[in-house]
Write a protein that holds these residues in place. Structure first.
Motif, mmCIF file in Angstrom:
data_model
loop_
_atom_site.group_PDB
_atom_site.id
_atom_site.type_symbol
_atom_site.label_atom_id
_atom_site.label_comp_id
_atom_site.label_asym_id
_atom_site.label_seq_id
_atom_site.Cartn_x
_atom_site.Cartn_y
_atom_site.Cartn_z
ATOM 1 N N ILE A 160 0.831 -1.207 0.000
ATOM 2 C CA ILE A 160 0.000 0.000 0.000
ATOM 3 C C ILE A 160 0.867 1.259 0.000
ATOM 4 C CG2 ILE A 160 -1.660 1.342 1.365
ATOM 5 C CD1 ILE A 160 -3.012 -1.285 2.133
ATOM 6 N N GLY A 166 -5.054 4.275 2.044
ATOM 7 C CA GLY A 166 -5.698 3.220 2.821
ATOM 8 C C GLY A 166 -7.213 3.338 2.832
ATOM 9 N N GLU A 218 -9.718 0.666 1.148
ATOM 10 C CA GLU A 218 -10.774 0.024 1.937
ATOM 11 C C GLU A 218 -12.099 0.036 1.172
ATOM 12 O OE1 GLU A 218 -12.803 -2.104 4.552
ATOM 13 O OE2 GLU A 218 -10.631 -1.809 4.577
ATOM 14 N N ARG A 262 -6.830 -7.413 -0.236
ATOM 15 C CA ARG A 262 -5.727 -6.969 0.611
ATOM 16 C C ARG A 262 -5.219 -8.186 1.383
ATOM 17 N NH1 ARG A 262 -8.006 -2.474 3.557
ATOM 18 N NH2 ARG A 262 -9.286 -4.118 4.375
#
Length: 152
Positions: A57, A72, A76, A86
């Motif tokens: 990431i 992030g 998500e 992920r």
């Protein structure tokens, strides 16, 4: 019109790309519109489409110019949409890796296909000699790595 060859070349390429993007825009945007993705989320997915392996990431954040936190949050959202998966790095569990799911790859392929179709539409109006001339004209731009040492 300018007499500078680089300015003329820039204007011609800009005009061409403008026509490609305008032609492809509707279909291209339709491929992501139904998924309720932000521009940033689509950009992350399309960037990951160029990688056939999971990417950290932090590396994604660096590549697209976002903070780790913003990356992030956007990842998500893409995970919830089942476009990205992920995982933990087996060598360092603190590092999270991301990769497109098959659904994410399908989205990226549809987006790319719409752009390719737009180019094919524009090329459909050219005769054989014009197509061959275009191939020759584009050769300097299709090198692996452009020679930037000559730029001023």
């Amino acid at each position: 019109m300018s007499d500078d060859p680089r300015t003329c070349a820039f204007d011609a390429v800009r005009e061409f790309l403008g026509r490609v993007f305008t032609t492809a825009e509707g279909e291209s945007l339709e491929s992501v519109a139904g998924l309720n993705l932000s521009f940033t989320q689509a950009r992350l997915a399309f960037w990951l489409a160029h990688h056939d392996h999971p990417v950290a990431i932090g590396d994604v954040a660096d590549a697209v110019g976002l903070s780790a936190a913003a990356t992030g949050r956007n990842i998500e959202h893409l995970v919830r949409k089942r476009l990205i998966e992920r995982t933990e790095n087996p060598e360092d569990r603190r590092v999270k890796l991301v990769a497109l799911t098959e659904r994410g790859r399908e989205l990226a392929r549809a987006h790319l296909k719409s752009k390719e179709d737009a180019v094919r539409t524009l090329l459909g109006d050219l005769d054989t000699a014009e197509c061959l001339a275009l191939v020759e004209a584009l050769k300097p731009l299709t090198k692996e790595e452009p020679d930037v040492s000559k730029s001023s």
